[in-house]
Design an enzyme around this catalytic site. Structure first.
Site, mmCIF file in Angstrom:
data_model
loop_
_atom_site.group_PDB
_atom_site.id
_atom_site.type_symbol
_atom_site.label_atom_id
_atom_site.label_comp_id
_atom_site.label_asym_id
_atom_site.label_seq_id
_atom_site.Cartn_x
_atom_site.Cartn_y
_atom_site.Cartn_z
ATOM 1 N N SER A 69 109.796 -36.708 13.208
ATOM 2 C CA SER A 69 108.356 -36.983 13.174
ATOM 3 C C SER A 69 107.991 -38.391 13.641
ATOM 4 O O SER A 69 106.827 -38.663 13.931
ATOM 5 C CB SER A 69 107.805 -36.764 11.768
ATOM 6 O OG SER A 69 108.292 -37.734 10.869
ATOM 7 N N LYS A 139 106.221 -43.044 7.869
ATOM 8 C CA LYS A 139 105.158 -42.876 8.870
ATOM 9 C C LYS A 139 104.633 -44.253 9.267
ATOM 10 O O LYS A 139 104.972 -45.274 8.658
ATOM 11 C CB LYS A 139 103.996 -42.047 8.310
ATOM 12 C CG LYS A 139 104.364 -40.677 7.749
ATOM 13 C CD LYS A 139 104.811 -39.689 8.816
ATOM 14 C CE LYS A 139 105.170 -38.340 8.192
ATOM 15 N NZ LYS A 139 105.795 -37.436 9.189
#
EC number: 3.4.21.89
Length: 255
Positions: A69, A139
């Site tokens: 991701s 993230k």
């Protein structure tokens, strides 16, 4: 007379300038015997483990990247070092930083987790290997308290009306996804963060959790720390600086 004087000088030199008797130390005490290394080794091992645990708890901790991701910034199975010291002094995450945070609301639900062995758990606990089996995510921070973050069409992604130039986005991806969750305009409340993965079309980030109680926002208190360097494998060694796009003028002009 001459012979006697010579003898006295010789005796004096023997008493004052001669070598001491090696069999008896000057203090009269027997020399201390050095402990064998095998006896000291357990103590050294305990000290090393305590230091490793303190470093992991208060300074730096290693984390394993389990998914793609954050490609191409981070690859699957990369190990990153996370700065845990700054939050202790009241520092909060800022835009552009790559952060590790605890799962804020079952974001990882339904995803199989690789179960660590007992040895991996023990080494992870003291910080001698990346933490295993923990529910953490990684993230990039896009918006902080008071920011308005917006995506229309394929992009660009905007923060407070300013378009971001994002060279870190995975090659071939668009800054914004055209699915319903990828089209949004949100304002980040106090104590929260809006986070997104660099692999935009393969990241279940804030966009895909807008229906949870926090609206996809990550509480600042759930942040473990900022990832500062890729430590392993060696060919991937690199720092993780804040991209220049987050330093552009006017980005703090909230509307």
């Amino acid at each position: 007379m001459s012979d006697l004087a010579t003898q006295e000088r010789s005796d004096g030199e023997g008493a004052e300038g001669g070598a001491p008797d090696e069999a008896a130390p000057a203090s009269g005490r027997a020399p201390k015997r050095k402990r064998p290394f095998w006896i000291e080794l357990p103590f050294l091992a305990v000290i090393a483990l305590v230091l490793a645990f303190l470093i992991k708890t208060f300074l730096l901790q290693a984390f394993l990247i389990p998914s793609g991701s954050m490609q191409n910034t981070l690859q699957v199975d990369d190990r990153v070092l996370v700065d845990k010291l700054t939050p202790w002094f009241g520092g909060e995450p800022d835009r552009g930083e790559v952060v590790v945070f605890r799962d804020p609301g079952d974001w990882l639900a339904g995803r199989p987790a690789k179960q660590p062995t007992t040895v991996q758990k023990a080494l992870g606990f003291v910080g001698l290997m990346p933490a295993a089996g923990e529910q953490h995510l990684i993230k990039r921070v896009i918006g902080v308290a008071g920011d308005t973050v917006e995506c229309k069409g394929t992009g660009p992604l905007k923060v407070n009306g300013k378009a971001l130039t994002e060279p870190y986005v995975f090659q071939g991806n668009t800054a914004c996804s055209t699915d319903p969750e990828g089209q949004f305009k949100v304002t980040v409340p106090a104590g929260r963060l809006w986070v997104m993965g660099d692999h935009r079309q393969s990241s279940q980030d804030s966009r895909y959790h807008q229906n949870d109680p926090r609206g996809g926002m990550v509480p600042v208190t759930d942040v473990v720390g900022r990832a500062v360097v890729v430590a392993w494998p060696v060919p991937h060694w690199s720092g993780l600086p804040v991209p220049d796009t987050f330093d552009q003028p006017g980005l703090d002009d909230r509307k």
